[in-house]
Design an enzyme around this catalytic site. Structure first.
Site, mmCIF file in Angstrom:
data_model
loop_
_atom_site.group_PDB
_atom_site.id
_atom_site.type_symbol
_atom_site.label_atom_id
_atom_site.label_comp_id
_atom_site.label_asym_id
_atom_site.label_seq_id
_atom_site.Cartn_x
_atom_site.Cartn_y
_atom_site.Cartn_z
ATOM 1 N N ALA A 196 0.691 40.607 35.173
ATOM 2 C CA ALA A 196 1.332 41.297 34.042
ATOM 3 C C ALA A 196 0.317 41.462 32.921
ATOM 4 C CB ALA A 196 2.519 40.473 33.566
ATOM 5 N N GLU A 253 3.027 38.255 42.721
ATOM 6 C CA GLU A 253 4.489 38.356 42.876
ATOM 7 C C GLU A 253 4.881 39.722 43.452
ATOM 8 O OE1 GLU A 253 4.985 36.825 38.736
ATOM 9 O OE2 GLU A 253 6.650 35.737 39.653
ATOM 10 N N GLU A 271 0.463 31.648 35.711
ATOM 11 C CA GLU A 271 1.315 31.786 34.530
ATOM 12 C C GLU A 271 1.427 30.501 33.729
ATOM 13 O OE1 GLU A 271 1.899 33.086 37.478
ATOM 14 O OE2 GLU A 271 2.977 35.001 37.347
HETATM 15 C C1 LIG Z 1 -9.801 36.787 37.164
HETATM 16 C C2 LIG Z 1 -9.588 37.830 36.072
HETATM 17 C C3 LIG Z 1 -8.490 38.777 36.437
HETATM 18 C C4 LIG Z 1 -10.893 38.638 35.882
HETATM 19 O O1 LIG Z 1 -11.918 37.785 35.440
HETATM 20 P P1 LIG Z 1 -13.306 38.389 34.889
HETATM 21 O O2 LIG Z 1 -13.817 39.381 35.850
HETATM 22 O O3 LIG Z 1 -14.151 37.222 34.543
HETATM 23 O O4 LIG Z 1 -12.941 39.216 33.591
HETATM 24 P P2 LIG Z 1 -12.332 38.726 32.217
HETATM 25 O O5 LIG Z 1 -13.400 38.744 31.190
HETATM 26 O O6 LIG Z 1 -11.552 37.499 32.372
HETATM 27 O O7 LIG Z 1 -11.294 39.897 31.924
HETATM 28 C C5 LIG Z 1 -11.746 41.241 31.733
HETATM 29 C C6 LIG Z 1 -10.858 41.901 30.701
HETATM 30 O O8 LIG Z 1 -9.547 42.013 31.212
HETATM 31 C C7 LIG Z 1 -8.605 41.414 30.325
HETATM 32 N N1 LIG Z 1 -7.519 40.846 31.140
HETATM 33 C C8 LIG Z 1 -7.640 40.090 32.217
HETATM 34 N N2 LIG Z 1 -6.448 39.803 32.749
HETATM 35 C C9 LIG Z 1 -5.549 40.419 31.962
HETATM 36 C C10 LIG Z 1 -4.135 40.518 31.989
HETATM 37 N N3 LIG Z 1 -3.403 39.922 32.958
HETATM 38 N N4 LIG Z 1 -3.535 41.216 31.032
HETATM 39 C C11 LIG Z 1 -4.251 41.830 30.065
HETATM 40 N N5 LIG Z 1 -5.599 41.792 29.989
HETATM 41 C C12 LIG Z 1 -6.218 41.093 30.929
HETATM 42 C C13 LIG Z 1 -9.414 40.348 29.590
HETATM 43 O O9 LIG Z 1 -8.809 40.029 28.384
HETATM 44 C C14 LIG Z 1 -10.731 41.072 29.421
HETATM 45 O O10 LIG Z 1 -10.559 41.977 28.365
HETATM 46 P P3 LIG Z 1 -11.769 42.339 27.415
HETATM 47 O O11 LIG Z 1 -12.794 42.981 28.275
HETATM 48 O O12 LIG Z 1 -12.233 41.037 26.849
HETATM 49 O O13 LIG Z 1 -11.182 43.231 26.379
HETATM 50 C C15 LIG Z 1 -9.286 37.112 34.740
HETATM 51 O O14 LIG Z 1 -9.307 38.029 33.703
HETATM 52 C C16 LIG Z 1 -7.967 36.419 34.712
HETATM 53 O O15 LIG Z 1 -7.851 35.311 35.167
HETATM 54 N N6 LIG Z 1 -6.970 37.077 34.108
HETATM 55 C C17 LIG Z 1 -5.675 36.483 33.848
HETATM 56 C C18 LIG Z 1 -4.861 36.365 35.077
HETATM 57 C C19 LIG Z 1 -3.487 35.876 34.730
HETATM 58 O O16 LIG Z 1 -3.323 34.895 34.049
HETATM 59 N N7 LIG Z 1 -2.482 36.563 35.221
HETATM 60 C C20 LIG Z 1 -1.114 36.258 34.952
HETATM 61 C C21 LIG Z 1 -0.620 37.136 33.881
HETATM 62 S S1 LIG Z 1 1.015 36.749 33.415
HETATM 63 C C22 LIG Z 1 1.956 37.347 34.677
HETATM 64 O O17 LIG Z 1 1.435 37.953 35.561
HETATM 65 C C23 LIG Z 1 3.394 37.108 34.569
HETATM 66 C C24 LIG Z 1 4.223 37.551 35.498
HETATM 67 C C25 LIG Z 1 5.669 37.360 35.390
HETATM 68 C C26 LIG Z 1 6.142 37.958 34.118
HETATM 69 C C27 LIG Z 1 7.555 38.238 34.174
HETATM 70 C C28 LIG Z 1 7.886 38.860 32.897
HETATM 71 C C29 LIG Z 1 9.295 38.717 32.702
HETATM 72 C C30 LIG Z 1 9.551 38.816 31.246
HETATM 73 C C31 LIG Z 1 10.838 38.151 30.998
HETATM 74 C C32 LIG Z 1 10.964 37.858 29.563
HETATM 75 C C33 LIG Z 1 12.167 37.013 29.393
HETATM 76 C C34 LIG Z 1 12.247 36.429 28.076
HETATM 77 C C35 LIG Z 1 12.589 37.394 27.016
HETATM 78 C C36 LIG Z 1 13.068 36.615 25.897
HETATM 79 C C37 LIG Z 1 12.971 37.434 24.654
HETATM 80 O O18 LIG Z 1 12.879 38.656 24.712
HETATM 81 O O19 LIG Z 1 12.947 36.816 23.599
#
Ligand SMILES: CC(C)(COP(=O)(O)OP(=O)(O)OC[C@H]1O[C@@H](n2cnc3c(N)ncnc32)[C@H](O)[C@@H]1OP(=O)(O)O)[C@@H](O)C(=O)NCCC(=O)NCCSC(=O)/C=C/CCCCCCCCCCCCC(=O)O
Length: 719
Positions: A61, A103, A123
């Site tokens: 996400a 997922e 997450e």
């Molecule tokens: C391994 C990576 C993917 C890549 O690593 P690397 O190659 O080393 O590069 P990075 O430097 O880390 O990243 C490059 C740039 O990309 C940006 N980045 C990376 N991942 C993301 C991302 N997921 N989203 C946005 N941006 C991202 C990063 O910032 C860098 O940007 P920049 O170049 O510096 O500008 C590595 O990046 C990595 O590990 N990423 C994270 C992976 C991760 O953690 N993924 C999980 C994300 S969360 C998710 O997926 C959740 C899923 C379920 C959600 C369900 C939602 C339901 C909502 C319900 C809400 C209910 C409550 C509501 C209540 C209310 O309203 O109040």
């Protein structure tokens, strides 16, 4: 954002396209929903393959969206309809499938991964749980024990491990999209219900309760006070006890609580702060994106003590060629043995070949003549380091960088003895250097942007989290640490015990209280530094040492402990008692309690009852207050850099974001009020006086932390 391609076979390809990591932003989700509906409408299409642009399936996400109002098709519903579709859905995983990315793949009927792919549900590291069905689908594939481990730690696994756990159906050395298409062609027409994970019954087994209890105890111990790992266990337990729809209700309830929690906000802030630290900038305008770092292949490491050994190991592990130098044959031999053993153990553990061919040991400076960069890691003594620096200049090539591993000495003073002040920078590694992730890269007043770029790039290459900081005593981390240590000592004088202070800090989330850390590091280290800095001298009465030095309050307690030979773990006695020298289990020592009582009596201090709240306020707010001064002085470029230093170098609990983020969450006006209060009570501690920047930010309405850089810029432009 999601590209639909109709292939010649009866297959449609949906390519997620949102560089750099194909995060599932609102636009991507909309694109997927539209593309799936297009595929479903096309009678010729019998199967859909999902993949990511640039051989990167999806990083999950879009984390940036979590801080705003969420719009677009919800991920949960989107994945559910993919799984429920009457057409075959196959995920072709290359690069990473993380979080929502995995997922989505779990919602598909089959999964194929390239051998180099990494999969995981991280997450929990962002303060919530895999809330798009991950907590219910993954256990139905892997069983509860593996799912608990993966979901509560967020650990990323290889494609091979995913195959063994049953998360993917096939692993290919080649192109995953091609393999997914072939797999799709071979299974088209087979029943899909057995492939729909949501239709599988709960994964109950007789030992579910005990497995979950063990997991709960583990997460509580590992991430003190963090809510998300506990919620992850509860959600996975639901997958063992409840049908899918009820389990999803539980997942949703837990997610609702976590999603807007301050812990989730802190962890997501930490995620971006860490990435932001690599985007360094110097006060002169040089930045990561306007300065080129030249290549480094061969590095000299001078000094094979604890730090030098760790540094050499980190460099060799990253594939750099290293010349390790010691001043005498005996020390060289013992350093050689230690480094060799560390590298061999590591290669064995990782199942890779030994990299020892990259390492040369030397006794003469001449053997450093061909290196591209030197890291000096000799004893923390200015005169010794100066000698090494001037000797180095006699043998090094003109363009070779000289870096000093120092925890706080003046980099400019060292640079002055060289013939290349522009090529001198500090590299403050943390012990043990091959384990600790943090590296402070210290630029002096003459360091060139290129030298900073080279040191930052080298740090990144050896997998450190690098932060560029200016030159001042203690740089960022240790400059702040001093005040934190001072406050905890004053608390002892005023009535607290070491275990009381440590307990408050550990309940706050620190892995270890400050007195346990001091015992671990060795109390003699600080004693030597205080002697060298003139705080302890022959004129100090060892029996009744003064509580006033260099014009301010001073706590002589640690010096008095050292005089008794209580150096911490290594001597079996420090702030705590240990079973034997070197043992790790800290026990409260009644002798210390008597010692503190006598001390208070001797100096006429009436002991006060100190609450945990006061411990946290005085320690954490003092850290933040000094952090504001560091920002005023331009030593750190922004609050995020300070927080990254505390997260990666000083054990600050990640779910509290860092000292600056914590101050912003508590409220800057509250921090100001508390600092004013404590300064009023302790006027002899000048560091408790609220910093100018803190006052100014409060006067300007306590802007969110993301805006502080602008306020700091304005402050600097007015100076
Ligand atoms: C391994 C990576 C993917 C890549 O690593 P690397 O190659 O080393 O590069 P990075 O430097 O880390 O990243 C490059 C740039 O990309 C940006 N980045 C990376 N991942 C993301 C991302 N997921 N989203 C946005 N941006 C991202 C990063 O910032 C860098 O940007 P920049 O170049 O510096 O500008 C590595 O990046 C990595 O590990 N990423 C994270 C992976 C991760 O953690 N993924 C999980 C994300 S969360 C998710 O997926 C959740 C899923 C379920 C959600 C369900 C939602 C339901 C909502 C319900 C809400 C209910 C409550 C509501 C209540 C209310 O309203 O109040």
């Amino acid at each position: 954002m999601a590209r639909y391609t109709r292939l010649t076979e009866p297959i449609a390809l949906i390519t997620l396209n949102n560089p750099p990591v194909n995060a599932l932003s609102s636009a991507v989700r909309s694109g997927i929903v539209d593309s799936v509906s297009q595929a479903l409408k096309d009678d010729q299409v019998k199967a859909v393959v999902f993949c990511g642009e640039n051989r990167m399936f999806s990083g999950g996400a879009d984390i940036k969206e979590f801080s705003g109002s969420m719009s677009g098709p919800p991920l949960v519903r989107m994945i559910h309809s993919i799984e429920a579709s009457e057409k075959l859905m196959v995920a072709a995983i290359e690069g990473v499938a993380l979080g929502g990315g995995l997922e989505l793949a779990l919602g598909c009927h089959y999964r194929v991964a390239n051998t180099k792919a990494r999969l995981g549900l991280p997450e929990v590291t962002l303060g919530f749980l895999p809330g798009a069905g991950g907590t219910q689908r993954l256990p139905r594939l892997t069983g509860i024990t593996a799912a608990l481990e993966l979901i509560t730690t967020g650990r990323q696994i290889s494609a091979q491990e995913a195959l063994q756990l049953g998360i993917v159906d096939q692993v290919t050395e080649g192109n995953a999209v091609q393999a997914a298409m072939e797999l799709a062609l071979s299974v088209i027409g087979q029943p899909l219900n057995p492939r729909r994970l949501s239709l599988r019954p709960p994964v109950w087994s007789a030992d579910v309760d005990s497995v979950c209890e063990v997991a709960l105890a583990r997460v509580k111990q590992h991430s003190r006070g963090a809510m998300a790992p506990v919620a992850c266990v509860q959600a996975v337990r639901a997958a063992a006890m409840l049908p899918y729809s009820k389990g999803m209700e539980k997942e949703r309830q837990l997610m609702d609580t976590l999603f807007r929690s301050s812990q989730a906000r802190a962890l997501q802030y930490a995620f971006f702060a860490q990435r932001n630290a690599g985007k360094w900038s110097l006060p002169n305008g040089a930045r990561w994106n306007n300065t080129k770092a030249r290549d480094v292949q061969r590095v000299g490491v001078i000094g094979l003590g604890t730090m030098g050994r760790g540094i050499a190991v980190s460099l060799v592990k990253a594939g750099l060629s290293v010349v390790a130098l010691e001043s005498d044959a005996k020390q060289l031999e013992s350093g050689k043995k230690a480094v060799t053993a560390m590298l061999q153990r590591d290669a064995q553990r990782r199942g890779v070949g030994s990299p020892l061919h990259l390492l040369t040991f030397a006794l003469s400076f001449h053997q450093l003549k061909d290196v591209d960069l030197v890291i000096e890691a000799v004893f923390e003594d200015m005169n010794l380091k100066k000698r090494v620096f001037s000797d180095l200049c006699k043998v090094l090539r003109a363009g070779t960088l000289i870096c000093t591993n120092t925890s706080g000495l003046n980099v400019d003073e060292l640079a002055k003895v060289t013939d290349r002040q522009h090529l001198v920078v500090g590299m403050h590694f943390f012990a043990p250097a091959h384990v600790m992730k943090l590296l402070e890269v210290v630029y002096g007043s003459r360091s060139s942007p290129e030298a900073v770029a080279v040191a930052m790039a080298l740090g990144k290459r050896i997998q450190k989290v690098c932060v560029a900081v200016g030159n001042c005593p203690g740089f960022v981390g240790n400059r702040m640490l001093k005040l934190y240590m001072d406050q905890s000592l004053y608390l002892l004088e005023e009535g607290a015990t070491p275990e009381q202070v440590d307990q408050a800090l550990e309940e706050f989330g620190f892995a270890m209280g400050i007195f346990k850390v001091a015992d671990l590091s060795g109390l003699d280290v600080g004693w030597r530094v205080r002697k060298a800095s003139g705080l302890i001298g022959p004129d100090i009465d060892p029996v009744n040492p003064s509580r006033w030095r260099l014009g301010q309050r001073y706590c002589p307690l640690p010096d008095m402990l050292c005089q008794q030979g209580r150096f911490g773990q290594k001597t079996g006695r420090g702030w705590y008692l240990y079973n034997s020298p070197g043992s790790k289990e800290a026990k409260p020592d009644p002798e210390i309690l008597n010692f503190l009582e006598d001390y208070r009596l001797k100096y006429g201090i009436t002991p006060q009852r100190i609450s945990s709240q006061e411990v946290i306020e005085r320690c954490a707010f003092s850290l933040a207050n000094e952090g504001f001064r560091i920002l005023e002085d331009g030593i750190a470029a922004g609050p995020e850099d300070i927080d990254v230093i505390y997260l990666f170098g000083y054990g600050w609990p990640r779910h509290r974001g860092g000292p600056m983020f914590y101050a912003s969450q508590v409220g800057l006006s509250v921090v100001l009020e508390k600092m004013e209060h404590y300064h009023r009570i302790h006027p002899d501690v000048p560091s408790l006086e609220p910093s100018r920047l803190l006052r100014r930010l409060v006067a300007e309405g306590s802007p969110p932390i993301q805006q502080w850089r602008n306020h700091i810029k304005n402050l600097h432009s007015q100076l």
